[in-house]
Structure formats: structure tokens, C-alpha cells
Write a protein that holds these residues in place. Structure first.
Motif, PDB file in Angstrom:
ATOM      1  N   ALA A  41       0.840  -1.197   0.000  1.00 30.85           N
ATOM      2  CA  ALA A  41       0.000   0.000   0.000  1.00 30.85           C
ATOM      3  C   ALA A  41       0.871   1.241   0.000  1.00 30.85           C
ATOM      4  O   ALA A  41       1.963   1.246   0.540  1.00 30.85           O
ATOM      5  N   GLN A  42       0.341   2.253  -0.692  1.00 36.29           N
ATOM      6  CA  GLN A  42       1.084   3.510  -0.701  1.00 36.29           C
ATOM      7  C   GLN A  42       1.038   4.148   0.675  1.00 36.29           C
ATOM      8  O   GLN A  42       0.066   4.065   1.400  1.00 36.29           O
ATOM      9  N   SER A  43       2.138   4.815   1.066  1.00 35.31           N
ATOM     10  CA  SER A  43       2.150   5.455   2.374  1.00 35.31           C
ATOM     11  C   SER A  43       3.220   6.524   2.402  1.00 35.31           C
ATOM     12  O   SER A  43       4.106   6.567   1.550  1.00 35.31           O
ATOM     13  N   VAL A  44       3.108   7.352   3.395  1.00 33.05           N
ATOM     14  CA  VAL A  44       4.141   8.349   3.671  1.00 33.05           C
ATOM     15  C   VAL A  44       4.523   8.193   5.131  1.00 33.05           C
ATOM     16  O   VAL A  44       3.652   8.095   6.000  1.00 33.05           O
ATOM     17  N   THR A  45       5.803   8.144   5.390  1.00 32.08           N
ATOM     18  CA  THR A  45       6.318   7.866   6.727  1.00 32.08           C
ATOM     19  C   THR A  45       7.191   8.990   7.223  1.00 32.08           C
ATOM     20  O   THR A  45       8.089   9.458   6.515  1.00 32.08           O
ATOM     21  N   GLN A  46       6.925   9.405   8.449  1.00 30.43           N
ATOM     22  CA  GLN A  46       7.803  10.337   9.141  1.00 30.43           C
ATOM     23  C   GLN A  46       8.350   9.583  10.347  1.00 30.43           C
ATOM     24  O   GLN A  46       7.660   9.386  11.339  1.00 30.43           O
ATOM     25  N   PRO A  47       9.605   9.140  10.270  1.00 28.32           N
ATOM     26  CA  PRO A  47      10.134   8.217  11.287  1.00 28.32           C
ATOM     27  C   PRO A  47      10.245   8.846  12.677  1.00 28.32           C
ATOM     28  O   PRO A  47      10.196   8.126  13.670  1.00 28.32           O
ATOM     29  N   ASP A  48      10.427  10.154  12.720  1.00 28.14           N
ATOM     30  CA  ASP A  48      10.655  10.818  13.997  1.00 28.14           C
ATOM     31  C   ASP A  48       9.357  11.427  14.516  1.00 28.14           C
ATOM     32  O   ASP A  48       8.804  12.325  13.908  1.00 28.14           O
ATOM     33  N   ILE A  49       8.873  10.907  15.638  1.00 26.04           N
ATOM     34  CA  ILE A  49       7.640  11.434  16.212  1.00 26.04           C
ATOM     35  C   ILE A  49       7.890  12.784  16.852  1.00 26.04           C
ATOM     36  O   ILE A  49       7.071  13.710  16.758  1.00 26.04           O
ATOM     37  N   HIS A  50       9.041  12.897  17.508  1.00 27.55           N
ATOM     38  CA  HIS A  50       9.352  14.128  18.235  1.00 27.55           C
ATOM     39  C   HIS A  50      10.848  14.408  18.123  1.00 27.55           C
ATOM     40  O   HIS A  50      11.661  13.495  18.253  1.00 27.55           O
ATOM     41  N   ILE A  51      11.169  15.690  17.868  1.00 29.86           N
ATOM     42  CA  ILE A  51      12.568  16.117  17.788  1.00 29.86           C
ATOM     43  C   ILE A  51      12.739  17.363  18.625  1.00 29.86           C
ATOM     44  O   ILE A  51      11.869  18.248  18.620  1.00 29.86           O
ATOM     45  N   THR A  52      13.863  17.413  19.349  1.00 31.11           N
ATOM     46  CA  THR A  52      14.210  18.602  20.133  1.00 31.11           C
ATOM     47  C   THR A  52      15.549  19.138  19.636  1.00 31.11           C
ATOM     48  O   THR A  52      16.511  18.374  19.511  1.00 31.11           O
ATOM     49  N   VAL A  53      15.570  20.415  19.338  1.00 34.06           N
ATOM     50  CA  VAL A  53      16.819  21.045  18.902  1.00 34.06           C
ATOM     51  C   VAL A  53      17.000  22.353  19.664  1.00 34.06           C
ATOM     52  O   VAL A  53      16.026  22.937  20.149  1.00 34.06           O
ATOM     53  N   SER A  54      18.243  22.780  19.739  1.00 28.10           N
ATOM     54  CA  SER A  54      18.538  24.067  20.369  1.00 28.10           C
ATOM     55  C   SER A  54      18.346  25.185  19.358  1.00 28.10           C
ATOM     56  O   SER A  54      18.575  24.996  18.155  1.00 28.10           O
ATOM     57  N   GLU A  55      17.930  26.327  19.856  1.00 31.40           N
ATOM     58  CA  GLU A  55      17.773  27.474  18.971  1.00 31.40           C
ATOM     59  C   GLU A  55      19.111  27.787  18.314  1.00 31.40           C
ATOM     60  O   GLU A  55      20.144  27.814  18.969  1.00 31.40           O
ATOM     61  N   GLY A  56      19.072  27.993  17.014  1.00 33.47           N
ATOM     62  CA  GLY A  56      20.283  28.276  16.256  1.00 33.47           C
ATOM     63  C   GLY A  56      20.908  27.052  15.627  1.00 33.47           C
ATOM     64  O   GLY A  56      21.753  27.169  14.732  1.00 33.47           O
ATOM     65  N   ALA A  57      20.514  25.884  16.081  1.00 32.80           N
ATOM     66  CA  ALA A  57      21.046  24.646  15.516  1.00 32.80           C
ATOM     67  C   ALA A  57      20.341  24.342  14.198  1.00 32.80           C
ATOM     68  O   ALA A  57      19.270  24.861  13.901  1.00 32.80           O
ATOM     69  N   SER A  58      20.950  23.442  13.438  1.00 33.88           N
ATOM     70  CA  SER A  58      20.336  23.029  12.178  1.00 33.88           C
ATOM     71  C   SER A  58      19.280  21.958  12.444  1.00 33.88           C
ATOM     72  O   SER A  58      19.272  21.301  13.477  1.00 33.88           O
ATOM     73  N   LEU A  59      18.413  21.799  11.445  1.00 37.33           N
ATOM     74  CA  LEU A  59      17.279  20.884  11.597  1.00 37.33           C
ATOM     75  C   LEU A  59      17.103  20.063  10.336  1.00 37.33           C
ATOM     76  O   LEU A  59      17.236  20.584   9.224  1.00 37.33           O
ATOM     77  N   GLU A  60      16.806  18.803  10.511  1.00 30.49           N
ATOM     78  CA  GLU A  60      16.387  17.969   9.376  1.00 30.49           C
ATOM     79  C   GLU A  60      15.266  17.066   9.838  1.00 30.49           C
ATOM     80  O   GLU A  60      15.417  16.296  10.793  1.00 30.49           O
TER      81      GLU A  60
END
Lengths: 117, 114
Positions: B1-20
Motif C-alpha cells: 500500500a502507498q504510504s508516507v512515513t515520518q520516522p521521527d515522532i518528536h525532535i528537540t533542537v537548540s535554537e540556532g542549531a540546524s534541523l532535518e
């Protein structure tokens, strides 16, 4: 400037008591969508109107109905709300169905949060 | 079946840090791809979209995403995160086969710490 407006923002109803959610748009878009989003879940498409043509998703319960009296307005009717119908209901619009044009995308309203007591 | 997956339920980053934020889809052909952001109690706002052409797509609020066909991915990036970026992020695909097959991933919740 508000483009997709949903009223009310918060709606409380009783178990089994019919409820209607409203969506209006100032974009003159041909397509209007209704999504259901339960807590911590992705929005799920219930149905959409392309002009006056109603398109129901296969797994949308019969309890959910919709009306589109004119281009600007679309209503979501829940005939007999159950506890499981408590959710955020999102209305969205697009000029044409998504995918038929490179510039087409969906514009979402702020949502109506429905509570069922 | 077709699907879209976002593996990370929750992410925490510091302000100014990079994000993916990661997004993968399972579908034979290349779908139309979208990233939306949802602030608490609000509707969804489109950040960017990919239909075809250049695989690196620029969006609003300093976000970009790169489509990688070989990996069936469409990851969202931002070089420097601001506290106001804290929100829920949804990847979505339109399969364009029949009807209006527009599917959202389950979302990634982003927390930004000072």
C-alpha cells in the motif's frame, strides 16, 4: 486577511446530537475539502467538493455528510456524533484538485475543535 | 500500500542549531510532495512543495527540502532554527492516480530549546 474561515473554532455537542460545522472561503476556489484530525494523528480526508460534484472517501462513515450551497460555503454535518468523533476538523480549498496544476495547493482554515460529551 | 512515513515522532533542537525532518514515501512513481507546518490550535500552512524539476526546493520561513528519488525521501531542512519554529510538521504526498489521493504523514513534533 482571512481566506478560509471556519466557524465556530470550538464546538461542544452531546452524544448523538446533530452538529454542523461551517467553512467559508474568499478565494473563489473550485474545490473544498474536509479533513478530520484526531489528537496526535495526521489529518484524514473525509470528502471534497469539486464545484458541485461531491467526492466521498471510501472509508468515511455514513454519519458524516456535507453540503455546498454555493462556491463560498461548505458545511460538515455529523448526524449522530459519537465519542470517537471528537477531533479537529479542518477545511481546505484549492483552485483545482491537487495535482492538476503545478501551482495548485491546498489552503487550510484554522480548524474547528469538536468535543463530544 | 502507498504510504508516507515520518520516522521521527518528536525532535528537540537548540535554537540556532540546524534541523532535518525526515519523510519517506512508498509509491512506484514520483508523487507530488509537500511539507506543512501546524502551530498549536491552528490549521496547516504550506511550507513548500515539489512537483518536478530541481530536486532542491526552497520554501517559506527559511526552509528547504530535497527530493531524492533513489531513497524515496523528501527531507525538510533549516540551517538555523528559531524558537518560533516549534510546531508540528507534516509531510504529505499526492499520488495523482485517481480521485484526490492526498495523504499526510503522522507528523513530527518539533521542540526548540533556548
Amino acid at each position: 486577511d482571512a481566506m478560509v474561515i471556519q466557524n465556530p473554532r470550538y464546538q461542544v455537542t452531546q452524544f448523538g446530537k446533530p452538529v454542523t460545522l461551517s467553512c467559508s472561503q474568499t478565494l473563489n476556489h473550485n474545490v473544498m475539502y474536509w479533513y478530520q484530525q484526531k489528537s496526535s494523528q495526521a489529518p484524514k480526508l473525509l470528502f471534497h467538493y469539486y464545484d458541485k460534484d461531491f467526492n466521498n472517501e471510501a472509508d468515511t462513515p455514513d454519519n458524516f455528510q456535507s453540503r455546498r450551497p454555493n462556491t463560498s460555503f461548505c458545511f460538515l454535518d455529523i448526524r449522530s456524533p459519537g465519542l470517537g468523533d471528537a477531533a479537529m476538523y479542518l477545511c481546505a480549498t484549492s483552485p483545482r484538485p491537487v495535482g492538476r496544476g503545478r501551482s495548485d495547493t491546498q489552503y487550510f482554515g484554522p480548524g474547528t475543535r469538536l468535543t463530544v460529551l | 500500500a502507498q504510504s508516507v512515513t515520518q520516522p521521527d515522532i518528536h525532535i528537540t533542537v537548540s535554537e540556532g542549531a540546524s534541523l532535518e525532518l525526515r519523510c519517506n514515501y512508498s509509491y512506484g512513481a514520483t508523487p507530488y510532495l509537500f511539507w506543512y507546518v501546524q502551530s498549536p490550535g491552528q490549521g496547516l500552512q504550506l511550507l513548500l512543495k515539489y512537483f518536478s524539476g530541481d530536486t532542491l526546493v526552497q520554501g517559506i520561513k527559511g526552509f528547504e527540502a530535497e527530493f531524492k528519488r533513489s531513497q524515496s525521501s523528501f527531507n525538510l531542512r533549516k540551517p538555523s532554527v528559531h524558537w518560533s519554529d516549534a510546531a508540528e510538521y507534516f509531510c504529505a504526498v499526492f499520488l495523482g492516480v485517481t480521485g484526490n489521493q492526498f495523504y499526510f504523514g503522522t507528523g513530527t513534533s518539533l521542540t526548540v530549546i533556548p
